[in-house]
Design an enzyme around this catalytic site. Sequence first.
Site, mmCIF file in Angstrom:
data_model
loop_
_atom_site.group_PDB
_atom_site.id
_atom_site.type_symbol
_atom_site.label_atom_id
_atom_site.label_comp_id
_atom_site.label_asym_id
_atom_site.label_seq_id
_atom_site.Cartn_x
_atom_site.Cartn_y
_atom_site.Cartn_z
ATOM 1 N N ASN A 10 0.873 -1.186 0.000
ATOM 2 C CA ASN A 10 0.000 0.000 0.000
ATOM 3 C C ASN A 10 0.901 1.224 0.000
ATOM 4 O O ASN A 10 1.463 1.596 1.024
ATOM 5 C CB ASN A 10 -0.889 -0.038 1.253
ATOM 6 C CG ASN A 10 -1.704 1.235 1.430
ATOM 7 O OD1 ASN A 10 -1.804 2.050 0.500
ATOM 8 N ND2 ASN A 10 -2.270 1.419 2.610
ATOM 9 N N GLU A 174 -5.789 -4.827 10.374
ATOM 10 C CA GLU A 174 -4.736 -3.842 10.619
ATOM 11 C C GLU A 174 -5.033 -3.098 11.916
ATOM 12 O O GLU A 174 -5.811 -2.138 11.914
ATOM 13 C CB GLU A 174 -4.688 -2.823 9.474
ATOM 14 C CG GLU A 174 -4.323 -3.416 8.138
ATOM 15 C CD GLU A 174 -3.667 -2.376 7.239
ATOM 16 O OE1 GLU A 174 -2.570 -2.651 6.752
ATOM 17 O OE2 GLU A 174 -4.227 -1.289 7.068
ATOM 18 N N GLY A 180 2.312 2.165 10.701
ATOM 19 C CA GLY A 180 3.284 3.246 10.532
ATOM 20 C C GLY A 180 3.993 3.635 11.821
ATOM 21 O O GLY A 180 4.666 4.659 11.883
HETATM 22 P P1 PGA Z 1 2.709 0.237 7.613
HETATM 23 O O1 PGA Z 1 1.261 0.500 6.973
HETATM 24 O O2 PGA Z 1 3.204 -1.068 7.032
HETATM 25 O O3 PGA Z 1 3.526 1.419 7.192
HETATM 26 O O4 PGA Z 1 2.527 0.126 9.089
HETATM 27 C C1 PGA Z 1 0.354 -0.553 6.770
HETATM 28 C C2 PGA Z 1 -0.918 -0.008 6.147
HETATM 29 O O5 PGA Z 1 -1.349 1.086 6.524
HETATM 30 O O6 PGA Z 1 -1.526 -0.659 5.270
#
Ligand code: PGA
Length: 260
Positions: A10, A174, A180
């Site tokens: 993503n 998630e 993030g």
């Molecule tokens: P991340 O994001 O891997 O940067 O934690 C995952 C997402 O929001 O799909």
Amino acid sequence: MTRTPLMAGNWKMNLDHLEAIATVQKLAQILIDSKHDAATVEAAVLVPFTDIRSVQTIVDADKLPLAYGAQDVSEHDSGAYTGEISAAMLAKLGVTYVAVGHSERREYHGETDAQVNTKVRKLAAAGLTSIVCVGEPLEIRKAGTHVEYTVDSLKGSLADLSADELAKVVVAYEPVWAIGTGEVATPEDAQEVIGAIREAIAQWYGADVAAATRVLYGGSVKSGNVAEIMAKPDIDGALVGGASLDPEEFAKIVILGKTA
Ligand code: PGA
């Protein structure tokens, strides 16, 4: 029942169309050089709308072992909806996957489970597969009600879908606190909720549908932690944010995504 693992990157609002071309070419080259077999782990990139045509052109022309998709879709078919992109427009660009209900859409755009449900229907009608995102914020996790919260959100997001429509759905768990932040859920945390998601789908649609539905984990997935996450029985892949912007790192994640 075998479910082909899916590693979906993503990109969020990163990489313009020129950067997208370079990134996808590099990613595909690493996968080809490492003799990656797309039948064992599927790789996909969910790119900004403005990148899709460029990505389509190189994936098609060079027959790259990659699927591509978008990060959102309109609830409407066409008409006076300034700024929106329809499922039919995405289908015309050869898109396979579309993320729906990502926590950033839910948080910054007030997207509800009911809206997610409408989007999933529009995508299924256009022949596209939704990646339906659900997951709890930190305060729910602290209160210990994360399983109920997440299953309830999924129930609303999938409300009244037929089994045929559900066949065009991939679920992504998630936990918001892990996105993030570098704060990855433990494999056990992820399995707890994803196992409960599969049980809920079995209750709603029967055991065969539940066994065929792919459920991904997302939140700070990297090449260093993907193998232990994939070792859990109900986890069928990952939705990868930050780490998917680096083609070498994302290729590693795809290759390590192969379950025994
Ligand atoms: P991340 O994001 O891997 O940067 O934690 C995952 C997402 O929001 O799909």
